[in-house]
Design an enzyme around this catalytic site. Sequence first.
Site, PDB file in Angstrom:
ATOM      1  N   THR A 143       0.822  -1.205   0.000  1.00 25.59           N
ATOM      2  CA  THR A 143       0.000   0.000   0.000  1.00 25.59           C
ATOM      3  C   THR A 143       0.856   1.254   0.000  1.00 25.59           C
ATOM      4  O   THR A 143       1.996   1.236   0.499  1.00 25.59           O
ATOM      5  CB  THR A 143      -0.909   0.021   1.250  1.00 25.59           C
ATOM      6  N   ASP A 144       0.305   2.341  -0.521  1.00 24.06           N
ATOM      7  CA  ASP A 144       1.005   3.628  -0.471  1.00 24.06           C
ATOM      8  C   ASP A 144       1.192   4.114   0.959  1.00 24.06           C
ATOM      9  O   ASP A 144       2.056   4.948   1.242  1.00 24.06           O
ATOM     10  CB  ASP A 144       0.264   4.686  -1.297  1.00 24.06           C
ATOM     11  N   GLU A 145       0.411   3.582   1.890  1.00 17.79           N
ATOM     12  CA  GLU A 145       0.479   4.059   3.272  1.00 17.79           C
ATOM     13  C   GLU A 145       1.788   3.719   3.972  1.00 17.79           C
ATOM     14  O   GLU A 145       2.094   4.279   5.026  1.00 17.79           O
ATOM     15  CB  GLU A 145      -0.713   3.537   4.071  1.00 17.79           C
ATOM     16  N   TYR A 167      -2.093  -0.590  10.570  1.00 19.09           N
ATOM     17  CA  TYR A 167      -2.283  -1.264   9.277  1.00 19.09           C
ATOM     18  C   TYR A 167      -1.046  -1.093   8.402  1.00 19.09           C
ATOM     19  O   TYR A 167      -0.480  -2.069   7.890  1.00 19.09           O
ATOM     20  CB  TYR A 167      -3.511  -0.717   8.565  1.00 19.09           C
ATOM     21  N   LYS A 171       1.815  -3.876   6.970  1.00 25.20           N
ATOM     22  CA  LYS A 171       2.120  -4.070   5.551  1.00 25.20           C
ATOM     23  C   LYS A 171       3.609  -3.835   5.281  1.00 25.20           C
ATOM     24  O   LYS A 171       4.219  -4.553   4.482  1.00 25.20           O
ATOM     25  CB  LYS A 171       1.271  -3.130   4.698  1.00 25.20           C
TER      26      LYS A 171
END
Length: 356
Positions: A143-145, A167, A171
Amino acid sequence: MSEGLFGVEAVSRLPGFAKRVLVTGGAGFIASHVVVSLVQKYPNYMIINLDKLENCASLKNLEVVSQKHNYKFVQGDICDPGFIKELFDKEKIDLVLHFAAQTHVDRSFWHRHEFNYVNVYGTYILVGAAYEANVEKFIYVSTDEVYGGGCDQEFDESSPKKPTNPYATSKAAAECFVQSYWERYQFPVVITRSSNVYGPHQFPEKVIPKFISLLQQNRKCCIHGSGLQKRNFLYASDVAEAFLTVMKKGKPGEIYNIGTNFEMSIVQLAKELIHLIKNTSSDAETEYWMDYVKDRPINDLGYPMNSGKMYSLGWRPKVPWKEGIKKTIEWYQENFHNWKNAEKALEPFPVAEESV
């Protein structure tokens, strides 16, 4: 034919498939679009959908391909080592696209253990089994997060990981496990990081389907904090095409940003959806449908990404926002109740059942 752990379906319905592709979490949002695309575009590939079928998943997402000769569904848990080992032994997997994960950021603050267990330990089990089975390519969907919250710069694949919520942290940790198999064994792994994806099949806990569903039920959009946080939105069919591109052209050991330059603040998103669904004609009418609630503990300002590496593989996002959001609104009018607990997902925050 032996039934075994996977039943009579353990043997392909037709022999002689060129590749056997495992998609984990294939009954979920993004992965279901990928499964459908794979089944339709590669009739000579056997596509195996592995999903645990928790709240965010629905086999209704796969109805269009459920009877195809090159599609198979297996229910199971990526965190079960014995099950996963037997799956690879039985199915002779060539390619893996690993989507299965706990993904709702808001919920991750109250369910850290579950997110770490599924996202980190589950990935550890899966990539280890794939390595032992000598899989040709293992694609990990991140994810970009993982980049963290600064929106005054454009992140490329070499930018440091600075996750700010449980989260994103899970990841990022899973990425490290996956990347270590390339560094140590030259096992052909690829990591992707995508922008916020929207479209049909998304569980209504996420912002776009949540706002659409609330408005369609004559309820107000619940906006966390100021609502000035910006997100880059990418339509589901575009991201599905990106994953097929990575499957075919992605280079082992590489990371690919799958992004779009289309950016919108959460406040602007709410206003646009209110106008489209409620047909408001004034600012006062629009504001009526907006309810500002307490923000979550950390809410990153944005994740602008440079996707030049993906573009070099020949991929570009194609679906304009106006077309994509129109299709999405229309889909939720008919399909809101596809999942268990869909109504509960419309609450401003998940229930804080645990705090560790």
